[in-house]
Design a protein around this motif. Structure first.
Motif, PDB file in Angstrom:
ATOM      1  N   SER A  80       0.835  -1.209   0.000  1.00  0.00           N
ATOM      2  CA  SER A  80       0.000   0.000   0.000  1.00  0.00           C
ATOM      3  C   SER A  80       0.864   1.250   0.000  1.00  0.00           C
ATOM      4  CB  SER A  80      -0.919  -0.012   1.226  1.00  0.00           C
ATOM      5  OG  SER A  80      -1.692   1.162   1.290  1.00  0.00           O
ATOM      6  N   ALA A  81       1.920   1.262   0.793  1.00  0.00           N
ATOM      7  CA  ALA A  81       2.800   2.431   0.851  1.00  0.00           C
ATOM      8  C   ALA A  81       3.473   2.694  -0.489  1.00  0.00           C
ATOM      9  CB  ALA A  81       3.853   2.243   1.944  1.00  0.00           C
ATOM     10  N   ALA A  82       3.792   1.634  -1.216  1.00  0.00           N
ATOM     11  CA  ALA A  82       4.490   1.791  -2.495  1.00  0.00           C
ATOM     12  C   ALA A  82       3.569   2.156  -3.642  1.00  0.00           C
ATOM     13  CB  ALA A  82       5.237   0.498  -2.841  1.00  0.00           C
ATOM     14  N   SER A  83       2.262   2.013  -3.440  1.00  0.00           N
ATOM     15  CA  SER A  83       1.329   2.223  -4.556  1.00  0.00           C
ATOM     16  C   SER A  83       0.874   3.672  -4.693  1.00  0.00           C
ATOM     17  CB  SER A  83       0.096   1.335  -4.348  1.00  0.00           C
ATOM     18  OG  SER A  83      -0.622   1.713  -3.189  1.00  0.00           O
ATOM     19  N   ARG A  84       1.344   4.541  -3.805  1.00  0.00           N
ATOM     20  CA  ARG A  84       0.911   5.928  -3.849  1.00  0.00           C
ATOM     21  C   ARG A  84       1.984   6.806  -4.467  1.00  0.00           C
ATOM     22  NH1 ARG A  84      -1.490   6.168   2.399  1.00  0.00           N
ATOM     23  NH2 ARG A  84      -2.678   4.226   2.254  1.00  0.00           N
ATOM     24  N   GLY A  85       1.647   8.037  -4.728  1.00  0.00           N
ATOM     25  CA  GLY A  85       2.618   8.964  -5.295  1.00  0.00           C
ATOM     26  C   GLY A  85       2.515   9.043  -6.807  1.00  0.00           C
ATOM     27  N   LYS A  86       3.022  10.144  -7.355  1.00  0.00           N
ATOM     28  CA  LYS A  86       2.943  10.382  -8.793  1.00  0.00           C
ATOM     29  C   LYS A  86       4.067   9.720  -9.566  1.00  0.00           C
ATOM     30  CE  LYS A  86       0.625  14.864  -8.304  1.00  0.00           C
ATOM     31  NZ  LYS A  86       0.672  16.313  -8.628  1.00  0.00           N
ATOM     32  N   ARG A  87       5.175   9.425  -8.887  1.00  0.00           N
ATOM     33  CA  ARG A  87       6.326   8.830  -9.570  1.00  0.00           C
ATOM     34  C   ARG A  87       6.775   7.567  -8.858  1.00  0.00           C
ATOM     35  NH1 ARG A  87       7.024  14.288  -9.436  1.00  0.00           N
ATOM     36  NH2 ARG A  87       7.184  15.355 -11.446  1.00  0.00           N
ATOM     37  N   THR A  88       7.394   6.688  -9.619  1.00  0.00           N
ATOM     38  CA  THR A  88       7.901   5.452  -9.065  1.00  0.00           C
ATOM     39  C   THR A  88       9.248   5.136  -9.704  1.00  0.00           C
ATOM     40  OG1 THR A  88       7.392   3.123  -8.629  1.00  0.00           O
ATOM     41  CG2 THR A  88       6.759   4.000 -10.780  1.00  0.00           C
ATOM     42  N   TYR A  89       9.891   4.110  -9.217  1.00  0.00           N
ATOM     43  CA  TYR A  89      11.179   3.674  -9.762  1.00  0.00           C
ATOM     44  C   TYR A  89      11.326   2.178  -9.525  1.00  0.00           C
ATOM     45  CZ  TYR A  89      12.499   4.027  -4.825  1.00  0.00           C
ATOM     46  OH  TYR A  89      12.533   3.890  -3.458  1.00  0.00           O
ATOM     47  N   GLU A 147       7.150   9.791  -1.553  1.00  0.00           N
ATOM     48  CA  GLU A 147       6.562  10.724  -2.507  1.00  0.00           C
ATOM     49  C   GLU A 147       7.256  12.084  -2.449  1.00  0.00           C
ATOM     50  OE1 GLU A 147       2.194  12.542  -3.771  1.00  0.00           O
ATOM     51  OE2 GLU A 147       2.445  11.530  -1.849  1.00  0.00           O
ATOM     52  N   ARG A 148       7.508  12.575  -1.243  1.00  0.00           N
ATOM     53  CA  ARG A 148       8.147  13.880  -1.102  1.00  0.00           C
ATOM     54  C   ARG A 148       9.585  13.833  -1.601  1.00  0.00           C
ATOM     55  NH1 ARG A 148       6.699  18.302   1.950  1.00  0.00           N
ATOM     56  NH2 ARG A 148       8.066  20.050   1.397  1.00  0.00           N
ATOM     57  N   MET A 149      10.270  12.723  -1.375  1.00  0.00           N
ATOM     58  CA  MET A 149      11.656  12.593  -1.830  1.00  0.00           C
ATOM     59  C   MET A 149      11.734  12.681  -3.350  1.00  0.00           C
ATOM     60  SD  MET A 149      14.806  12.176  -0.886  1.00  0.00           S
ATOM     61  CE  MET A 149      16.405  11.431  -1.286  1.00  0.00           C
ATOM     62  N   THR A 150      10.908  11.929  -4.039  1.00  0.00           N
ATOM     63  CA  THR A 150      10.937  11.954  -5.501  1.00  0.00           C
ATOM     64  C   THR A 150      10.498  13.314  -6.037  1.00  0.00           C
ATOM     65  OG1 THR A 150       8.711  10.976  -5.559  1.00  0.00           O
ATOM     66  CG2 THR A 150      10.578   9.473  -5.700  1.00  0.00           C
ATOM     67  N   ARG A 254      26.301  10.122  -9.439  1.00  0.00           N
ATOM     68  CA  ARG A 254      25.466  10.562 -10.554  1.00  0.00           C
ATOM     69  C   ARG A 254      23.999  10.446 -10.153  1.00  0.00           C
ATOM     70  NH1 ARG A 254      25.189   7.565 -14.727  1.00  0.00           N
ATOM     71  NH2 ARG A 254      26.246   5.723 -13.861  1.00  0.00           N
ATOM     72  N   PHE A 255      23.237  11.447 -10.562  1.00  0.00           N
ATOM     73  CA  PHE A 255      21.795  11.438 -10.317  1.00  0.00           C
ATOM     74  C   PHE A 255      21.130  10.715 -11.475  1.00  0.00           C
ATOM     75  CE2 PHE A 255      17.697  14.153 -10.232  1.00  0.00           C
ATOM     76  CZ  PHE A 255      17.020  13.132  -9.576  1.00  0.00           C
ATOM     77  N   MET A 256      20.608   9.522 -11.218  1.00  0.00           N
ATOM     78  CA  MET A 256      20.010   8.698 -12.264  1.00  0.00           C
ATOM     79  C   MET A 256      18.521   9.026 -12.387  1.00  0.00           C
ATOM     80  SD  MET A 256      22.053   5.131 -11.539  1.00  0.00           S
ATOM     81  CE  MET A 256      21.739   5.184  -9.764  1.00  0.00           C
ATOM     82  N   VAL A 257      18.267  10.208 -12.910  1.00  0.00           N
ATOM     83  CA  VAL A 257      16.903  10.711 -12.999  1.00  0.00           C
ATOM     84  C   VAL A 257      16.053   9.870 -13.947  1.00  0.00           C
ATOM     85  CG1 VAL A 257      17.416  12.303 -14.889  1.00  0.00           C
ATOM     86  CG2 VAL A 257      15.557  12.825 -13.271  1.00  0.00           C
ATOM     87  N   HIS A 258      16.697   9.167 -14.875  1.00  0.00           N
ATOM     88  CA  HIS A 258      15.947   8.344 -15.818  1.00  0.00           C
ATOM     89  C   HIS A 258      15.209   7.186 -15.141  1.00  0.00           C
ATOM     90  CE1 HIS A 258      19.890   6.376 -15.401  1.00  0.00           C
ATOM     91  NE2 HIS A 258      19.244   5.248 -15.654  1.00  0.00           N
ATOM     92  N   ARG A 259      15.617   6.852 -13.933  1.00  0.00           N
ATOM     93  CA  ARG A 259      14.952   5.769 -13.200  1.00  0.00           C
ATOM     94  C   ARG A 259      13.599   6.202 -12.637  1.00  0.00           C
ATOM     95  NH1 ARG A 259      19.601   2.514  -9.701  1.00  0.00           N
ATOM     96  NH2 ARG A 259      20.835   1.806 -11.521  1.00  0.00           N
ATOM     97  N   LEU A 260      13.381   7.507 -12.525  1.00  0.00           N
ATOM     98  CA  LEU A 260      12.104   8.021 -12.030  1.00  0.00           C
ATOM     99  C   LEU A 260      11.108   8.097 -13.195  1.00  0.00           C
ATOM    100  CD1 LEU A 260      12.901  10.921  -9.524  1.00  0.00           C
ATOM    101  CD2 LEU A 260      11.539   8.866  -9.090  1.00  0.00           C
ATOM    102  N   VAL A 261      10.007   7.397 -13.062  1.00  0.00           N
ATOM    103  CA  VAL A 261       8.997   7.400 -14.120  1.00  0.00           C
ATOM    104  C   VAL A 261       7.654   7.775 -13.520  1.00  0.00           C
ATOM    105  CG1 VAL A 261      10.213   5.701 -15.517  1.00  0.00           C
ATOM    106  CG2 VAL A 261       8.560   4.939 -13.809  1.00  0.00           C
ATOM    107  N   ALA A 262       6.816   8.412 -14.334  1.00  0.00           N
ATOM    108  CA  ALA A 262       5.477   8.783 -13.879  1.00  0.00           C
ATOM    109  C   ALA A 262       4.636   7.524 -13.708  1.00  0.00           C
ATOM    110  CB  ALA A 262       4.837   9.724 -14.887  1.00  0.00           C
ATOM    111  N   ARG A 263       3.883   7.497 -12.636  1.00  0.00           N
ATOM    112  CA  ARG A 263       3.025   6.352 -12.376  1.00  0.00           C
ATOM    113  C   ARG A 263       1.794   6.421 -13.291  1.00  0.00           C
ATOM    114  NH1 ARG A 263       3.145   3.262  -7.897  1.00  0.00           N
ATOM    115  NH2 ARG A 263       4.289   4.863  -6.754  1.00  0.00           N
ATOM    116  N   PRO A 264       1.422   5.318 -13.887  1.00  0.00           N
ATOM    117  CA  PRO A 264       0.230   5.338 -14.761  1.00  0.00           C
ATOM    118  C   PRO A 264      -1.011   5.777 -13.977  1.00  0.00           C
ATOM    119  CG  PRO A 264       1.491   3.313 -15.056  1.00  0.00           C
ATOM    120  CD  PRO A 264       2.084   4.025 -13.873  1.00  0.00           C
ATOM    121  N   ASN A 265      -1.806   6.615 -14.621  1.00  0.00           N
ATOM    122  CA  ASN A 265      -3.060   7.113 -14.038  1.00  0.00           C
ATOM    123  C   ASN A 265      -2.839   7.915 -12.742  1.00  0.00           C
ATOM    124  OD1 ASN A 265      -4.512   5.689 -16.042  1.00  0.00           O
ATOM    125  ND2 ASN A 265      -4.417   3.822 -14.803  1.00  0.00           N
ATOM    126  N   ALA A 266      -1.621   8.470 -12.593  1.00  0.00           N
ATOM    127  CA  ALA A 266      -1.347   9.259 -11.380  1.00  0.00           C
ATOM    128  C   ALA A 266      -1.985  10.627 -11.485  1.00  0.00           C
ATOM    129  CB  ALA A 266       0.156   9.390 -11.193  1.00  0.00           C
TER     130      ALA A 266
END
Length: 266
Positions: A80-89, A147-150, A254-266
């Protein structure tokens, strides 16, 4: 004072109060009628199922019954904690489960073994409710922290990359975002602690008082629970933020920003 049991009629009257929400949704054209209906049905079905399950568990109070249930509760909280937020990795689900599991079980163990000192340790009357209350608050803290970190990393991307380009370490670049994330995760519990007993009476204390327990004893248990929840939320948030940091920044800074992706239907 005797415990006042509730009949099906009593529950029906309480359930009818949700019509107020539906009426407000219709009047204000909020479009929440179906969500209210679905949430109400889920509330009844889930709580009735839990009630029957706990009744069976209490009747079969063996470690091989209680422990799997506690593990299932923890996994659900982590998911449940991982399913929230606008972005995921990639790896966020694992990070979430590890954060929730490690912090909640550590704090619950202190409460059960050191403070209450129950024997046996898997006594369901204590182990399941205490772990459940800690999990419920920790999953919220972990979710908010991630969520706040991303969010902070994305909004401050230019500053982060500038720090790294000038020779700064990955922690120097991410520490501001990490602090904001930890603060966001801890804030709900802190807000709750500042008004407990004045604005609201917590659920555990209310339940004990309604069941006829001495109010002073109920208060002592609630104080213990509040501090366990605060510790679990803080540890879980810090763990989640550090694991997120580890996923999104490489060992060569290195900041691997490419690993951050928008969550579908966020």
């Amino acid at each position: 004072m005797n415990y006042q049991d509730l009949s099906a009629t009593d529950l029906s009257i309480a359930a009818a109060l949700i019509l107020i929400n539906g009426a407000l949704s219709l009047m204000l054209k909020l479009g929440l009628e179906r969500q209210l209906l679905w949430a109400s049905v889920r509330t009844v079905v889930q709580l009735l199922a839990v009630g029957y399950l706990l009744g069976w568990v209490f009747a079969h109070a063996d470690w091989y019954v209680v422990l799997p249930l506690m593990c299932l509760m923890t996994l659900v909280a982590g998911f449940s904690a991982a399913s929230r937020g606008k972005r995921t990795y990639a790896g966020q689900l694992i990070d979430s489960v590890v954060s929730v599991w490690s912090s909640s079980w550590l704090v619950a163990a202190i409460g059960l073994f050191v403070i209450i000192r129950i024997r046996p340790w898997y006594e369901p009357q204590y182990a399941i409710p205490i772990l459940g209350m800690i999990l419920g608050n920790t999953l919220t803290a972990v979710s908010l922290g991630m969520e706040r970190m991303t969010q902070e990393l994305m909004s401050g991307r230019n500053t982060i990359e500038m720090i790294l380009a000038l020779g700064g370490t990955r922690w120097e670049a991410a520490q501001s975002a990490a602090r904001q994330a930890v603060r966001a995760g801890m804030m709900p519990t802190l807000n709750q602690m500042t008004v407990v007993g004045i604005v609201s009476l917590p659920g555990m204390m209310t339940g004990q008082v309604l069941a006829g327990e001495n109010p002073e004893s109920a208060v002592r248990y609630q104080i213990m629970i509040m501090f366990l929840i605060a510790a679990g939320s803080a540890l879980g948030t810090v763990c989640a933020v550090l694991l997120t940091f580890r996923r999104l920044f490489s060992a060569d800074h290195r900041f691997m920003v490419h690993r951050l992706v928008a969550r579908p239907n966020a």
